[in-house]
Every structure is written in C-alpha cells, then in structure tokens.
Design a protein around this motif. Structure first.
Motif, PDB file in Angstrom:
ATOM      1  N   ARG A  49       0.828  -1.207   0.000  1.00 46.78           N
ATOM      2  CA  ARG A  49       0.000   0.000   0.000  1.00 46.78           C
ATOM      3  C   ARG A  49       0.865   1.261   0.000  1.00 46.78           C
ATOM      4  O   ARG A  49       0.515   2.270  -0.620  1.00 46.78           O
ATOM      5  CB  ARG A  49      -0.951  -0.011   1.203  1.00 46.78           C
ATOM      6  N   VAL A  50       1.994   1.207   0.684  1.00 45.73           N
ATOM      7  CA  VAL A  50       2.901   2.359   0.700  1.00 45.73           C
ATOM      8  C   VAL A  50       3.617   2.477  -0.640  1.00 45.73           C
ATOM      9  O   VAL A  50       3.775   3.576  -1.179  1.00 45.73           O
ATOM     10  CB  VAL A  50       3.917   2.231   1.850  1.00 45.73           C
ATOM     11  N   LEU A  51       4.050   1.353  -1.198  1.00 46.52           N
ATOM     12  CA  LEU A  51       4.731   1.375  -2.494  1.00 46.52           C
ATOM     13  C   LEU A  51       3.807   1.897  -3.596  1.00 46.52           C
ATOM     14  O   LEU A  51       4.254   2.579  -4.519  1.00 46.52           O
ATOM     15  CB  LEU A  51       5.231  -0.026  -2.857  1.00 46.52           C
TER      16      LEU A  51
ATOM     17  N   TYR B  93       5.232   6.858  16.476  1.00 49.38           N
ATOM     18  CA  TYR B  93       5.335   6.864  15.016  1.00 49.38           C
ATOM     19  C   TYR B  93       4.722   5.620  14.384  1.00 49.38           C
ATOM     20  O   TYR B  93       4.793   5.433  13.168  1.00 49.38           O
ATOM     21  CB  TYR B  93       6.801   6.965  14.589  1.00 49.38           C
ATOM     22  N   LEU B  94       4.162   4.737  15.204  1.00 53.00           N
ATOM     23  CA  LEU B  94       3.575   3.500  14.692  1.00 53.00           C
ATOM     24  C   LEU B  94       2.313   3.801  13.888  1.00 53.00           C
ATOM     25  O   LEU B  94       1.376   4.425  14.392  1.00 53.00           O
ATOM     26  CB  LEU B  94       3.252   2.555  15.849  1.00 53.00           C
ATOM     27  N   SER B  95       2.302   3.375  12.632  1.00 50.43           N
ATOM     28  CA  SER B  95       1.158   3.623  11.756  1.00 50.43           C
ATOM     29  C   SER B  95       0.223   2.423  11.660  1.00 50.43           C
ATOM     30  O   SER B  95      -0.995   2.577  11.548  1.00 50.43           O
ATOM     31  CB  SER B  95       1.641   3.981  10.339  1.00 50.43           C
ATOM     32  N   GLU B  96       0.803   1.217  11.695  1.00 49.91           N
ATOM     33  CA  GLU B  96      -0.017   0.030  11.463  1.00 49.91           C
ATOM     34  C   GLU B  96       0.750  -1.216  11.887  1.00 49.91           C
ATOM     35  O   GLU B  96       1.973  -1.270  11.813  1.00 49.91           O
ATOM     36  CB  GLU B  96      -0.364  -0.062   9.966  1.00 49.91           C
ATOM     37  N   GLN B  97       0.020  -2.219  12.337  1.00 50.93           N
ATOM     38  CA  GLN B  97       0.601  -3.542  12.559  1.00 50.93           C
ATOM     39  C   GLN B  97      -0.349  -4.575  11.992  1.00 50.93           C
ATOM     40  O   GLN B  97      -1.563  -4.507  12.203  1.00 50.93           O
ATOM     41  CB  GLN B  97       0.873  -3.816  14.036  1.00 50.93           C
ATOM     42  N   GLU B  98       0.226  -5.515  11.256  1.00 58.33           N
ATOM     43  CA  GLU B  98      -0.538  -6.617  10.681  1.00 58.33           C
ATOM     44  C   GLU B  98       0.264  -7.892  10.911  1.00 58.33           C
ATOM     45  O   GLU B  98       1.363  -8.048  10.372  1.00 58.33           O
ATOM     46  CB  GLU B  98      -0.776  -6.403   9.185  1.00 58.33           C
ATOM     47  N   GLY B  99      -0.260  -8.789  11.726  1.00 57.35           N
ATOM     48  CA  GLY B  99       0.466 -10.025  11.996  1.00 57.35           C
ATOM     49  C   GLY B  99       1.811  -9.725  12.633  1.00 57.35           C
ATOM     50  O   GLY B  99       1.904  -9.062  13.667  1.00 57.35           O
ATOM     51  N   ARG B 100       2.884 -10.146  11.973  1.00 52.81           N
ATOM     52  CA  ARG B 100       4.236  -9.989  12.529  1.00 52.81           C
ATOM     53  C   ARG B 100       4.986  -8.789  11.970  1.00 52.81           C
ATOM     54  O   ARG B 100       6.187  -8.664  12.170  1.00 52.81           O
ATOM     55  CB  ARG B 100       5.055 -11.263  12.269  1.00 52.81           C
ATOM     56  N   ILE B 101       4.285  -7.898  11.257  1.00 52.60           N
ATOM     57  CA  ILE B 101       4.982  -6.735  10.691  1.00 52.60           C
ATOM     58  C   ILE B 101       4.422  -5.437  11.260  1.00 52.60           C
ATOM     59  O   ILE B 101       3.200  -5.294  11.445  1.00 52.60           O
ATOM     60  CB  ILE B 101       4.905  -6.724   9.150  1.00 52.60           C
ATOM     61  N   ARG B 102       5.329  -4.504  11.563  1.00 52.75           N
ATOM     62  CA  ARG B 102       4.945  -3.173  12.036  1.00 52.75           C
ATOM     63  C   ARG B 102       5.416  -2.132  11.041  1.00 52.75           C
ATOM     64  O   ARG B 102       6.514  -2.233  10.500  1.00 52.75           O
ATOM     65  CB  ARG B 102       5.571  -2.872  13.404  1.00 52.75           C
ATOM     66  N   HIS B 103       4.588  -1.125  10.855  1.00 56.59           N
ATOM     67  CA  HIS B 103       4.887  -0.026   9.947  1.00 56.59           C
ATOM     68  C   HIS B 103       4.961   1.262  10.754  1.00 56.59           C
ATOM     69  O   HIS B 103       4.001   1.653  11.416  1.00 56.59           O
ATOM     70  CB  HIS B 103       3.782   0.060   8.879  1.00 56.59           C
TER      71      HIS B 103
END
Length: 283
Positions: free
Chosen positions: A92-94, A257-267
């Motif tokens: 989504r960021v890309l 600064y945490l924008s999102e977490q899904e499963g084992r990944i943090r953005h």
C-alpha cells in the motif's frame, strides 16, 4: 527472508493473482496516459492524421522485472516468509511512493517481488551471508545486493537496549559519525548517501542466541530516517512477535510513530528531524 517451505496451492494462486492485478494496473495506467496525450494533441493541431497501420502501432510491454517475477513465482515451490496480509502493508505504501528508494535489510525469496513492486525505483538489499548472496544472484543477477557484517550477538540485546537510552544515541546525524554503539558504520558509503523512502528490517538473523540479532539494524533504520533532509520515511520491521524486534522497534522507531501492525509486521512513519530543530527523539 529465506523460508523454504512448499507453496500451498491457494497461496500460490493468490500470489499469481496479486502480480496479474499489478500488471493490469500498470497497463491501464499507461493506456490512460497515452489516451490523455492523444486528446491533448488533438486540441492543439488543426491537421487530422489517418490512423497508423496496425503493424506500426506502438504497444505497451510488461516491464522486464515484472515478467521475470511472474515467471519466477509461478514456477517456484518456495514461499516468502511474510504472509499475503503482511506483504500488503508494504504494498500500500509502495503504490503511493514508487518509484522510490527502498532499502531492505535481508536478501531472500521475496527480493524479486520487492524490486518488481518498486519498478523504476531503486531497491537495495543488505545481506550478512556472502554465500547466500552468491546463491540468490546466480538465479536473479539483476538484483542489487551488498554483503554487510554485524558485530553484535542477540544475547547482548538487554545491554544494548540500555546503551540506546544514553544521550549519544539520541543525537540525530549520519550513522557513520554517531557515537552511539548501536549505529552501524560499516555499510558501503552510498547506502548512507541516499535518502531512503522505505526501509524494511527483515534481517540479520535473529531467531537464536548465536545470531547477530536486529538491534543495530532497527536503531540505524530509525537514525537514517530522522537524518534525511526532509519528508518522512516508512520503516517496516518483520518478526515483531519476537522479543528483540518488539522492544527495539517500539523504543527506537517509537510507538508514537507507529502507523499500522498486521500479523508480525509493524509499519512506522518517521519524519525528518533535521527540518524541525528540537524535535524529541520520540513524540
């Protein structure tokens, strides 16, 4: 980054469909751009030209990197470690930022995918295992990868977490000149000279005590993000279900600064600190 398990049939179909959707999006985008150019041209000329013969008309081609990726993943029985939902966080960021500068800690079976999704941009991989680089590059020679050395051990995590609280580690600047013991200073010089729009920390190895661990990689990703001239950097940390990745990402990339977490990944979305003097290390 190097998982070697078999593709479930459903996952393989999802990945193939994922790339086909990207292909359709690319072609439609190119076609709409050509149509707009045609309309604008028609409004600025008084001469009506007959259509070109079919044999001379230009056609859109699939980018070579995307063609290679489609064939590679359609014929491979190896699956990337990240799940479809986890990959989608970065995708989504890309979709908004590519073509851009994308730095990835780790080289693996998903590397061709990241390069393809950042078509037209620069995607660079940093890998600790020289023999693994050679193995991957034999199959995918167009990837840009560099061998790097880490001098930490995962058993040092608690000690390094305390070190990171010291004043020297809160100073924003070029990692090469940092006095913080967590800053990585041995990368190729061009890695420090580029302003990275996206950084993914999926390496070095961190799942056993003898491994380097990702303490310094996470800290350095945050430091490089804060030290850019302007704008913001999207930083992704994988395997946050593990203690080191969990603690160090929250501490040095900051929960604020945490924008999102899904499963084992943090953005995390980290702004430049050079454009606003006095900005605290964490909000």
């Amino acid at each position: 980054m190097r998982a070697k398990s078999q593709y479930p049939l459903g996952l393989k179909l999802i990945l193939i469909g994922f790339f086909l959707l990207f292909l359709v999006f690319f072609i439609l985008k190119s076609s709409s751009h050509q149509n707009l150019s045609s309309v604008l041209s028609a409004k600025t000329t008084t001469t009506t030209c007959p259509p070109l013969p079919l044999s001379t008309q230009a056609c859109d081609k699939i980018p070579p990197s995307l063609s290679q990726a489609l064939v590679h993943y359609a014929t491979s029985n190896i699956t990337p470690q990240q799940t479809f939902k986890e990959i989608s966080v970065t995708l989504r960021v890309l979709e908004k930022k590519s073509p851009c500068n994308f730095l990835v800690f780790g080289l693996g079976h998903d590397s061709l995918m990241w390069t393809s999704l950042n078509h037209g941009g620069r995607t660079v991989f940093l890998e600790e295992d020289k023999s693994w680089i050679q193995q991957i590059m034999l199959k995918l020679p167009k990837l840009e990868a560099y061998h790097v050395v880490y001098d930490t051990n995962r058993t040092q995590a608690d000690e390094l977490l305390k070190v990171g609280m010291e004043e020297d580690c809160r100073v924003v600047g070029d990692p090469r000149f940092s006095k913080c013991a967590l800053a990585l200073k041995g990368f190729p010089s061009e890695i420090y000279d580029v302003e990275w729009d996206l950084i993914m920390v999926d390496a070095p190895t961190g799942y056993f005590d003898g491994a380097p661990g990702r303490m310094s990689a996470i800290y350095t990703a945050g430091l490089m993000s804060r030290n850019r001239e302007g704008g913001e950097t999207d930083v992704f940390v994988h395997d946050v279900d593990r203690v080191v990745e969990d603690k160090f990402s929250k501490t040095f990339l900051c929960e604020g600064y945490l924008s999102e977490q899904e499963g084992r990944i943090r953005h995390f979305t980290i702004p430049s600190h050079r454009t606003r003097l006095g900005r605290p290390f964490c909000p």
